[in-house]
Write a protein that holds these residues in place. Structure first.
Motif, mmCIF file in Angstrom:
data_model
loop_
_atom_site.group_PDB
_atom_site.id
_atom_site.type_symbol
_atom_site.label_atom_id
_atom_site.label_comp_id
_atom_site.label_asym_id
_atom_site.label_seq_id
_atom_site.Cartn_x
_atom_site.Cartn_y
_atom_site.Cartn_z
ATOM 1 N N ARG A 82 64.379 -44.581 -72.192
ATOM 2 C CA ARG A 82 65.080 -44.341 -71.120
ATOM 3 C C ARG A 82 65.372 -46.029 -70.324
ATOM 4 O O ARG A 82 64.818 -46.740 -70.843
ATOM 5 N N LEU A 83 66.276 -45.562 -69.526
ATOM 6 C CA LEU A 83 66.662 -46.920 -68.735
ATOM 7 C C LEU A 83 65.723 -47.525 -67.639
ATOM 8 O O LEU A 83 65.272 -46.397 -66.780
ATOM 9 N N MET A 131 67.130 -53.864 -62.365
ATOM 10 C CA MET A 131 67.726 -54.882 -63.503
ATOM 11 C C MET A 131 68.603 -55.904 -62.721
ATOM 12 O O MET A 131 68.820 -56.805 -63.259
ATOM 13 N N ARG A 139 63.095 -51.048 -87.903
ATOM 14 C CA ARG A 139 62.524 -52.332 -87.077
ATOM 15 C C ARG A 139 60.939 -52.330 -86.631
ATOM 16 O O ARG A 139 60.280 -53.453 -86.391
ATOM 17 N N GLN A 174 75.635 -51.395 -63.072
ATOM 18 C CA GLN A 174 75.184 -52.614 -63.271
ATOM 19 C C GLN A 174 76.498 -53.440 -63.664
ATOM 20 O O GLN A 174 76.635 -54.800 -63.155
ATOM 21 N N GLY A 214 72.080 -57.103 -73.606
ATOM 22 C CA GLY A 214 71.226 -55.990 -72.881
ATOM 23 C C GLY A 214 71.711 -55.526 -71.592
ATOM 24 O O GLY A 214 71.246 -54.623 -70.997
ATOM 25 N N PHE A 215 72.857 -56.254 -70.849
ATOM 26 C CA PHE A 215 73.192 -55.973 -69.602
ATOM 27 C C PHE A 215 74.711 -56.323 -69.416
ATOM 28 O O PHE A 215 75.062 -57.464 -69.930
ATOM 29 N N THR A 237 67.614 -58.828 -71.328
ATOM 30 C CA THR A 237 67.053 -58.103 -70.528
ATOM 31 C C THR A 237 65.854 -57.285 -71.427
ATOM 32 O O THR A 237 64.806 -57.370 -70.691
ATOM 33 N N GLY A 296 70.300 -51.329 -81.622
ATOM 34 C CA GLY A 296 70.295 -51.510 -83.102
ATOM 35 C C GLY A 296 71.487 -52.199 -83.550
ATOM 36 O O GLY A 296 71.476 -52.505 -84.960
ATOM 37 N N ASP A 339 59.096 -48.937 -79.212
ATOM 38 C CA ASP A 339 60.053 -48.089 -79.036
ATOM 39 C C ASP A 339 60.874 -47.530 -80.003
ATOM 40 O O ASP A 339 61.908 -46.830 -79.684
ATOM 41 N N MET A 366 60.798 -47.748 -71.369
ATOM 42 C CA MET A 366 61.332 -48.218 -72.785
ATOM 43 C C MET A 366 60.938 -47.477 -73.838
ATOM 44 O O MET A 366 61.599 -47.137 -74.751
HETATM 45 P P1 ADP Z 1 68.109 -52.568 -78.095
HETATM 46 O O1 ADP Z 1 67.792 -53.720 -78.941
HETATM 47 O O2 ADP Z 1 67.470 -51.328 -78.675
HETATM 48 O O3 ADP Z 1 69.200 -52.272 -77.739
HETATM 49 P P2 ADP Z 1 66.904 -54.045 -75.679
HETATM 50 O O4 ADP Z 1 65.854 -54.823 -76.428
HETATM 51 O O5 ADP Z 1 68.124 -54.370 -75.291
HETATM 52 O O6 ADP Z 1 66.949 -52.628 -76.968
HETATM 53 O O7 ADP Z 1 66.303 -52.890 -74.552
HETATM 54 C C1 ADP Z 1 65.040 -52.366 -74.904
HETATM 55 C C2 ADP Z 1 64.662 -51.321 -73.753
HETATM 56 O O8 ADP Z 1 64.662 -52.173 -72.347
HETATM 57 C C3 ADP Z 1 65.866 -50.369 -73.314
HETATM 58 O O9 ADP Z 1 65.739 -49.270 -74.117
HETATM 59 C C4 ADP Z 1 65.681 -49.962 -71.851
HETATM 60 O O10 ADP Z 1 64.486 -49.183 -71.576
HETATM 61 C C5 ADP Z 1 65.259 -51.105 -71.486
HETATM 62 N N1 ADP Z 1 66.385 -52.166 -70.782
HETATM 63 C C6 ADP Z 1 67.130 -53.340 -71.391
HETATM 64 N N2 ADP Z 1 68.212 -53.378 -70.683
HETATM 65 C C7 ADP Z 1 68.209 -52.627 -69.588
HETATM 66 C C8 ADP Z 1 69.334 -52.355 -68.639
HETATM 67 N N3 ADP Z 1 70.275 -53.346 -68.502
HETATM 68 N N4 ADP Z 1 69.210 -51.520 -67.742
HETATM 69 C C9 ADP Z 1 68.292 -50.587 -67.971
HETATM 70 N N5 ADP Z 1 67.262 -50.799 -68.752
HETATM 71 C C10 ADP Z 1 67.144 -51.769 -69.709
#
Ligand code: ADP
Length: 182
Positions: A58-59, A65, A128, A93, A86-87, A32, A11, A132, A54
């Protein structure tokens, strides 16, 4: 070839700023979250699995990834560079990414860390309206961010200069600051 990692809590505006930076610097924006949401829309095996995780906040598992990111970076040879959004989200990672950068010979890597407080983040995520973005998932994501993702910045502080940016304010103003610093 330049690489930027945009890092920060859910966010905080990583996606918005990454998009603006990629247009300005003509580099490839690699999110990602977007890749997983695309896969979910297409209903692929990865997408179905990822969507369930998502939606709970959770991840997705590291090995999945890491494979996705390695593929994307290896298929991106002809552009000026990339911004990774996002990564990495875990220390595993981050370590894998260091090895990928070494293997591909990517040396010019900058780390941008966007910050905002929890109240601001929760407020933005609630507004938003993504699938999720419900309160339970938001609380899980903030919790996982604190415990699992935030330590990644300590990893980078040991090996790199981390650029801190306040993510609260006008989108254009924040972007201006970022472009100046880059
Ligand atoms: P935000 O904008 O809320 O940070 P993202 O769009 O980056 O959300 O990611 C949405 C969802 O995708 C995460 O909550 C997770 O579940 C999954 N995700 C994205 N990138 C990764 C990552 N590098 N490792 C694990 N899960 C990921």
């Amino acid at each position: 070839m330049q690489g930027i990692i945009i890092f920060g809590p859910p966010g905080v505006g990583k996606g918005t700023q990454a998009q603006l930076i990629s247009e300005r610097l003509k580099i490839y924006h690699f999110s990602t979250g977007e890749i997983l949401r695309d896969a979910a829309l297409k209903g692929t095996e990865l997408g179905i699995k990822a969507k369930a995780l998502m939606d709970e906040g959770r991840l997705v598992p590291d090995e999945i990834m890491i494979g996705i990111v390695k593929d994307a970076l290896s298929n991106n040879g002809n552009s000026n560079g990339f911004i990774l959004d996002g990564f990495p989200r875990t220390i595993e990672q981050a370590k894998a990414l260091t090895l990928i950068f070494d293997e591909f010979g990517f040396k010019d890597i900058k780390i941008l860390y966007l910050t905002a407080d929890d109240d601001e983040l929760t407020r933005r995520l609630m507004n938003r309206g993504r699938s999720d973005d419900n309160i339970q998932s938001i609380l899980t994501r903030l919790h996982i961010y604190k415990n699992t993702t935030a330590p990644v910045i300590d990893y980078y502080k040991r090996i790199k200069n981390v650029i801190y940016i306040n993510g609260v304010g006008e989108i254009e103003e924040i972007n201006k600051k970022i472009i100046e610093i880059l």
